[in-house]
Design an enzyme around this catalytic site. Structure first.
Site, PDB file in Angstrom:
ATOM      1  N   ASN A 111       0.837  -1.202   0.000  1.00 22.41           N
ATOM      2  CA  ASN A 111       0.000   0.000   0.000  1.00 22.41           C
ATOM      3  C   ASN A 111       0.870   1.250   0.000  1.00 22.41           C
ATOM      4  O   ASN A 111       1.966   1.268   0.559  1.00 22.41           O
ATOM      5  CB  ASN A 111      -0.959  -0.009   1.198  1.00 22.41           C
ATOM      6  CG  ASN A 111      -0.391   0.709   2.405  1.00 22.41           C
ATOM      7  OD1 ASN A 111      -0.466   1.933   2.520  1.00 22.41           O
ATOM      8  ND2 ASN A 111       0.209  -0.065   3.320  1.00 22.41           N
ATOM      9  N   PHE A 115      -1.938   8.061   4.361  1.00 20.75           N
ATOM     10  CA  PHE A 115      -2.750   8.623   5.456  1.00 20.75           C
ATOM     11  C   PHE A 115      -4.024   9.292   4.927  1.00 20.75           C
ATOM     12  O   PHE A 115      -4.372  10.409   5.324  1.00 20.75           O
ATOM     13  CB  PHE A 115      -1.943   9.644   6.263  1.00 20.75           C
ATOM     14  CG  PHE A 115      -0.898   9.062   7.178  1.00 20.75           C
ATOM     15  CD1 PHE A 115      -0.805   7.699   7.413  1.00 20.75           C
ATOM     16  CD2 PHE A 115       0.009   9.899   7.814  1.00 20.75           C
ATOM     17  CE1 PHE A 115       0.163   7.183   8.259  1.00 20.75           C
ATOM     18  CE2 PHE A 115       0.987   9.392   8.672  1.00 20.75           C
ATOM     19  CZ  PHE A 115       1.068   8.028   8.884  1.00 20.75           C
ATOM     20  N   SER A 174       5.262   5.148   8.894  1.00 19.28           N
ATOM     21  CA  SER A 174       4.688   4.897   7.571  1.00 19.28           C
ATOM     22  C   SER A 174       5.684   5.319   6.500  1.00 19.28           C
ATOM     23  O   SER A 174       6.255   6.407   6.564  1.00 19.28           O
ATOM     24  CB  SER A 174       3.387   5.675   7.391  1.00 19.28           C
ATOM     25  OG  SER A 174       2.970   5.604   6.031  1.00 19.28           O
ATOM     26  N   ASN A 176       4.864   6.001   3.481  1.00 20.67           N
ATOM     27  CA  ASN A 176       4.107   6.615   2.390  1.00 20.67           C
ATOM     28  C   ASN A 176       3.883   8.115   2.541  1.00 20.67           C
ATOM     29  O   ASN A 176       3.210   8.729   1.720  1.00 20.67           O
ATOM     30  CB  ASN A 176       2.760   5.901   2.246  1.00 20.67           C
ATOM     31  CG  ASN A 176       2.945   4.427   1.942  1.00 20.67           C
ATOM     32  OD1 ASN A 176       3.762   4.067   1.108  1.00 20.67           O
ATOM     33  ND2 ASN A 176       2.207   3.577   2.642  1.00 20.67           N
ATOM     34  N   THR A 177       4.430   8.713   3.598  1.00 22.26           N
ATOM     35  CA  THR A 177       4.469  10.170   3.740  1.00 22.26           C
ATOM     36  C   THR A 177       5.938  10.570   3.699  1.00 22.26           C
ATOM     37  O   THR A 177       6.691  10.224   4.608  1.00 22.26           O
ATOM     38  CB  THR A 177       3.832  10.621   5.066  1.00 22.26           C
ATOM     39  OG1 THR A 177       2.449  10.255   5.075  1.00 22.26           O
ATOM     40  CG2 THR A 177       3.953  12.132   5.235  1.00 22.26           C
ATOM     41  N   LYS A 229       5.041   3.638  17.214  1.00 22.37           N
ATOM     42  CA  LYS A 229       5.075   2.594  16.190  1.00 22.37           C
ATOM     43  C   LYS A 229       6.279   2.805  15.301  1.00 22.37           C
ATOM     44  O   LYS A 229       6.440   3.870  14.696  1.00 22.37           O
ATOM     45  CB  LYS A 229       3.796   2.592  15.358  1.00 22.37           C
ATOM     46  CG  LYS A 229       3.697   1.397  14.401  1.00 22.37           C
ATOM     47  CD  LYS A 229       2.310   1.269  13.813  1.00 22.37           C
ATOM     48  CE  LYS A 229       2.178   0.006  12.984  1.00 22.37           C
ATOM     49  NZ  LYS A 229       0.809  -0.180  12.459  1.00 22.37           N
ATOM     50  N   ASN A 260       5.723  -1.507  11.532  1.00 19.45           N
ATOM     51  CA  ASN A 260       4.941  -1.069  10.388  1.00 19.45           C
ATOM     52  C   ASN A 260       5.351  -1.886   9.155  1.00 19.45           C
ATOM     53  O   ASN A 260       6.032  -2.900   9.270  1.00 19.45           O
ATOM     54  CB  ASN A 260       5.176   0.433  10.159  1.00 19.45           C
ATOM     55  CG  ASN A 260       3.955   1.136   9.599  1.00 19.45           C
ATOM     56  OD1 ASN A 260       3.303   0.635   8.680  1.00 19.45           O
ATOM     57  ND2 ASN A 260       3.638   2.309  10.127  1.00 19.45           N
TER      58      ASN A 260
END
Length: 371
Positions: A111, A115, A174, A176-177, A229, A260
């Protein structure tokens, strides 16, 4: 038709994100919901530093219920706890679609959602109903992609959800940021925890005053636990730096969630989607995330609580995480392939494995492989 059966059909017939959206709608409509007691496997566990009492150690990871819409419904499948989010202060659409990919041959998911969520206002309005739940409901907070001060976003998140969530997770892992994982670096992490600790102190003071104003002062709770996390893509130096910061003056975190998704792509991947950008989760993450969990546990078990996440799809996987040092575990990606009935299967198998090895409680098995 059960919700599990519906979910399987959706997973096979719809694109991944559309299937997830349809599943959330079905849950909200109450289609095929069971009522599985989380007590039936007799595997309660208490996270000692967080003070969280769980009916069983199997939780739902963040990412499924991003907007705190269906935590009550998911608890009915037997989860011991549910974590909602990730939520950011302002609503944001996330990254361009497609951004969610099934790697069916690998029992994995990639993915790059970014967010996507409806923001703190909508999230807080819903999660306030978690207060009366006997099973803990957590809130996972993050930062907006275009924020000029990302730590301020975490401060805002903590203060907004503090009165309602049973625990809070600070998600700095994450992939993805862009730049978010930089908050795991030693200096940035020190500043993050100093400021977020102050935000938690303020939130606790405001919460206590609110209870007093409402004549409920006798119901005031202890400090809400907060977890950090972290990513699985950490080397020994990074792990050591994180531990040093955690142990720093005035340390206040309850523990870590490890881990994660990963940016690595194992050579064993077979799916045509294996080269998609984003975080990889599911079965291929299990070994790596468990190794990182054990590396943290070998240093800090007894000082902090650990929640193990990454690649869990069976009772054997959950048991391995616990023996590696986790007090509780979380899963999400496995539901894509096995449906929510998997929760009961994992709990049943886990209880059998604990009994077979002579453990009379989950706590006795925590960190068994370290001894």
């Amino acid at each position: 038709m059960s919700l599990a059966g519906l979910g399987t059909i959706l997973a096979r017939s719809l694109p991944p994100e559309a299937a997830h959206t349809a599943t959330i709608k079905a849950l909200k409509a109450g289609i095929g919901l069971p009522k599985v007691s989380p007590l039936q496997w007799n595997t309660p566990v208490k996270l000692p530093h967080a003070g969280l009492q769980l009916f069983n150690p199997v939780g739902l990871a963040a990412g499924f219920d991003k907007n705190a819409e269906v935590f009550e419904q998911m608890l009915r499948f037997g989860f011991g706890f549910v974590e909602c989010g990730t939520v950011t202060p302002r609503p944001q659409p996330g990254n361009p679609k497609p951004r969610l990919f099934r790697l069916t041959e690998d029992a994995a998911v990639i993915n790059r959602m970014g967010f996507n969520n409806e923001g703190l206002r909508a999230f807080s309005a819903r999660i306030r109903h978690a207060q009366k739940r006997l099973s803990p409901v957590g809130a996972n907070v993050g930062a907006n992609k275009d924020s000029e001060d990302r730590i301020a976003d975490y401060e805002a998140g903590i203060e907004a959800v503090y009165p309602y969530a049973h625990y809070i997770t600070i998600n700095i892992s994450s992939p993805n940021t862009p730049g978010l994982r930089g908050l795991q670096d030693k200096g940035a992490l020190q500043e993050l925890l100093e400021r977020c600790g102050a935000a938690r102190d303020k939130a606790q003071a405001d919460y206590g005053q609110e209870l007093k104003d409402e004549g409920r002062f006798e119901e005031e709770e202890d400090w809400k636990p907060v977890f950090l996390k972290v990513a699985p893509d950490l080397d020994a130096t990074a792990i050591g730096d994180i531990i040093e910061v955690l142990r720093g003056p005035g340390h206040w975190l309850s523990g870590l969630i490890v881990s994660n998704t990963t940016l690595e792509r194992p050579d064993t991947l077979k799916s045509e989607h294996k080269s998609e950008a984003g975080g990889l989760s599911g079965a291929p993450l299990f070994v790596k995330s468990t190794r990182i969990l054990q590396e943290f546990a070998s240093e800090i078990i007894g000082e902090f609580d650990l929640i193990g996440a990454g690649g869990i799809s069976s009772g054997a996987d959950a048991y391995a995480k616990i023996r590696a040092g986790a007090h509780a575990v979380q899963l999400y990606s496995a539901l894509v392939y096995h449906g929510p009935d998997l929760v009961a299967e994992i709990n049943k198998d886990l209880a059998a494995r604990l009994h077979a090895d002579g453990f009379t409680s989950v706590e006795q098995a925590v960190g068994a492989d370290l001894r």
